[in-house]
Design a protein around this motif. Sequence first.
Motif, PDB file in Angstrom:
ATOM      1  N   THR A  16       0.807  -1.211   0.000  1.00  0.00           N
ATOM      2  CA  THR A  16       0.000   0.000   0.000  1.00  0.00           C
ATOM      3  C   THR A  16       0.840   1.261   0.000  1.00  0.00           C
ATOM      4  OG1 THR A  16      -0.120  -0.096   2.397  1.00  0.00           O
ATOM      5  CG2 THR A  16      -1.903  -1.128   1.169  1.00  0.00           C
ATOM      6  N   ARG A  85      -3.050  -4.099  12.666  1.00  0.00           N
ATOM      7  CA  ARG A  85      -4.157  -3.860  11.736  1.00  0.00           C
ATOM      8  C   ARG A  85      -4.452  -2.369  11.608  1.00  0.00           C
ATOM      9  NH1 ARG A  85      -5.363  -6.390   7.324  1.00  0.00           N
ATOM     10  NH2 ARG A  85      -7.566  -6.304   6.765  1.00  0.00           N
ATOM     11  N   LEU A  86      -4.379  -1.638  12.733  1.00  0.00           N
ATOM     12  CA  LEU A  86      -4.607  -0.198  12.690  1.00  0.00           C
ATOM     13  C   LEU A  86      -3.525   0.512  11.877  1.00  0.00           C
ATOM     14  CD1 LEU A  86      -5.708   0.470  16.387  1.00  0.00           C
ATOM     15  CD2 LEU A  86      -7.154   0.523  14.342  1.00  0.00           C
ATOM     16  N   ASP A  88      -1.913  -0.785   9.324  1.00  0.00           N
ATOM     17  CA  ASP A  88      -2.217  -1.040   7.914  1.00  0.00           C
ATOM     18  C   ASP A  88      -3.353  -0.151   7.416  1.00  0.00           C
ATOM     19  OD1 ASP A  88      -0.268  -2.968   7.595  1.00  0.00           O
ATOM     20  OD2 ASP A  88      -1.593  -4.627   8.115  1.00  0.00           O
ATOM     21  N   ARG A  89      -4.267   0.186   8.306  1.00  0.00           N
ATOM     22  CA  ARG A  89      -5.433   0.963   7.885  1.00  0.00           C
ATOM     23  C   ARG A  89      -5.179   2.466   7.905  1.00  0.00           C
ATOM     24  NH1 ARG A  89     -11.656  -0.017   9.988  1.00  0.00           N
ATOM     25  NH2 ARG A  89     -12.643   1.516   8.619  1.00  0.00           N
ATOM     26  N   TYR A  90      -4.493   2.951   8.955  1.00  0.00           N
ATOM     27  CA  TYR A  90      -4.348   4.397   9.137  1.00  0.00           C
ATOM     28  C   TYR A  90      -2.916   4.899   8.987  1.00  0.00           C
ATOM     29  CZ  TYR A  90      -9.017   3.885  11.148  1.00  0.00           C
ATOM     30  OH  TYR A  90     -10.335   3.594  11.342  1.00  0.00           O
ATOM     31  N   ARG A 208       0.817   7.500   0.347  1.00  0.00           N
ATOM     32  CA  ARG A 208       0.105   6.296  -0.079  1.00  0.00           C
ATOM     33  C   ARG A 208       0.191   6.146  -1.592  1.00  0.00           C
ATOM     34  NH1 ARG A 208      -1.900   2.657   3.844  1.00  0.00           N
ATOM     35  NH2 ARG A 208      -2.064   3.845   5.753  1.00  0.00           N
ATOM     36  N   PRO A 219      -6.662  -4.071  -0.143  1.00  0.00           N
ATOM     37  CA  PRO A 219      -6.060  -4.408   1.142  1.00  0.00           C
ATOM     38  C   PRO A 219      -5.369  -5.756   1.088  1.00  0.00           C
ATOM     39  CG  PRO A 219      -8.431  -4.774   1.204  1.00  0.00           C
ATOM     40  CD  PRO A 219      -8.140  -4.107  -0.109  1.00  0.00           C
ATOM     41  N   SER A 222      -6.235 -10.404   5.726  1.00  0.00           N
ATOM     42  CA  SER A 222      -6.694 -10.059   7.067  1.00  0.00           C
ATOM     43  C   SER A 222      -5.965 -10.917   8.090  1.00  0.00           C
ATOM     44  CB  SER A 222      -8.197 -10.294   7.179  1.00  0.00           C
ATOM     45  OG  SER A 222      -8.474 -11.687   7.105  1.00  0.00           O
ATOM     46  N   ALA A 352       0.113  -6.345   3.953  1.00  0.00           N
ATOM     47  CA  ALA A 352      -0.503  -6.197   5.280  1.00  0.00           C
ATOM     48  C   ALA A 352       0.564  -6.452   6.332  1.00  0.00           C
ATOM     49  CB  ALA A 352      -1.675  -7.147   5.433  1.00  0.00           C
ATOM     50  N   THR A 355      -0.295  -6.055  10.122  1.00  0.00           N
ATOM     51  CA  THR A 355      -1.137  -7.128  10.646  1.00  0.00           C
ATOM     52  C   THR A 355      -0.317  -8.378  10.935  1.00  0.00           C
ATOM     53  OG1 THR A 355      -3.070  -6.302   9.460  1.00  0.00           O
ATOM     54  CG2 THR A 355      -3.099  -8.619  10.119  1.00  0.00           C
TER      55      THR A 355
END
Length: 416
Positions: A16, A85-86, A88-90, A208, A219, A222, A352, A355
């Motif tokens: 990402t 995980r956070l 990877d997302r934010y 990004r 993404p 998971s 990821a 994660t």
Amino acid sequence: MAGDAGHPLSAAAPATVEPLSGRRRWVIAFVGLLLLFTSSGVGFYGFSAFVKPLSAEFGWGRGEISLAITVQFLTTAIAGPLVGRLVDRYGPRRLMLTGLCLYGLTLLGLSRMWTRWHLLAGFVSLGLGSALFGTVPVQSAVAAAFGPRRGRAVGLVTMGISLGGVLMAPVAVVLVDSLGWRSALAVLGLGILVLMPPVVAAAIRLPRSRSPADRPAPPGPSLGDVIRQPVFWALGAAIFAGSLGSLATLFHLVSFFTDRGLDPLTASALLSLTTGFGVAAKLIFGPLCDLISARRVMVLTFSLQVAGLCGYLFLPPGVPSYAATAVVFGLGMGANSAVHPILASQTFGLAAFGTVFGALVAFFQVASALGPAVAGLAYDLTGSYSAAFLMFLGGLTVGLLSLGLSGRLLASAPRP
């Protein structure tokens, strides 16, 4: 990179974040070093300076006080997968800033503590803060800045862990001796709050990447996708079993040497020799992971730890044999934090990374929390560290077998 093929999940989605070039990525690496220096130097190594003052003021046993470190490690381990995980997302920047503020404010709160539950609650908060700005976000930022071939950068960043022990332990002693333990905690908390957030805000900026349609890249896998893979559990077992004795041996090494007849000054010098070669290990084995697989590097570092523990157990007592053994064990033990993040990305890719690494590093954190207590209990029951060291040798053997199993699983995994 020569070595093992990655797991099919590593090709599930593109990364990402585009790797950076030039000096900017090395600035991120240096800030990562400072963050790991802070989390290890203040929350672990520096805390040793507060044990006697707390015991003297409140009458708490040293075991009760040391329990706070175990609580901190376990909190960080539990939080690790969610933090990954956070990230990877934010992205890591916001989490780092939140964690630093929580960490600094907690130290200020601990400077006013009066009861045991204040101490334990404070170290739960420190563990959460460390999870938010420490290993997982830092290694995620380095992975994003450098891409797959980042062995030198990881080696540099993880030096912060060892340097925290070399520099912060004496700084904490000076602060406690000159100001008292309450003011010392307040100074450390204020220092983190004032100095670190502006540095992170300015330096940790990761653009990004975009897909051809100018939309966010798909993404990565998971956490559920990852933990359903047998190779994840094989690597987790290797990390846990192989790491159980790393920090524990370091923690009890001075006591082991003095039990064998060495004076405290010589014992401390041998501990410094061990940690010094632990620093060197990060600069040796991190870059080596760019040439051969991290899994094979771990086989080498586990073997060095086996040789070191055998030296402590079976070589004739004396400074020359202990010094040689300290070099070997230090090289094996010190490589852990440099090899684990590269192992995660080589096996599962960068899509990821937070994660995957957050889940894998939990095995290391739990082992680090339990190992010192296991060694202390073994000593209390037997009057010697031999039983603990033999147990750690067994753990390293299990770790080597688990690494072999992970290689077989990777080789047999179906390719897309």
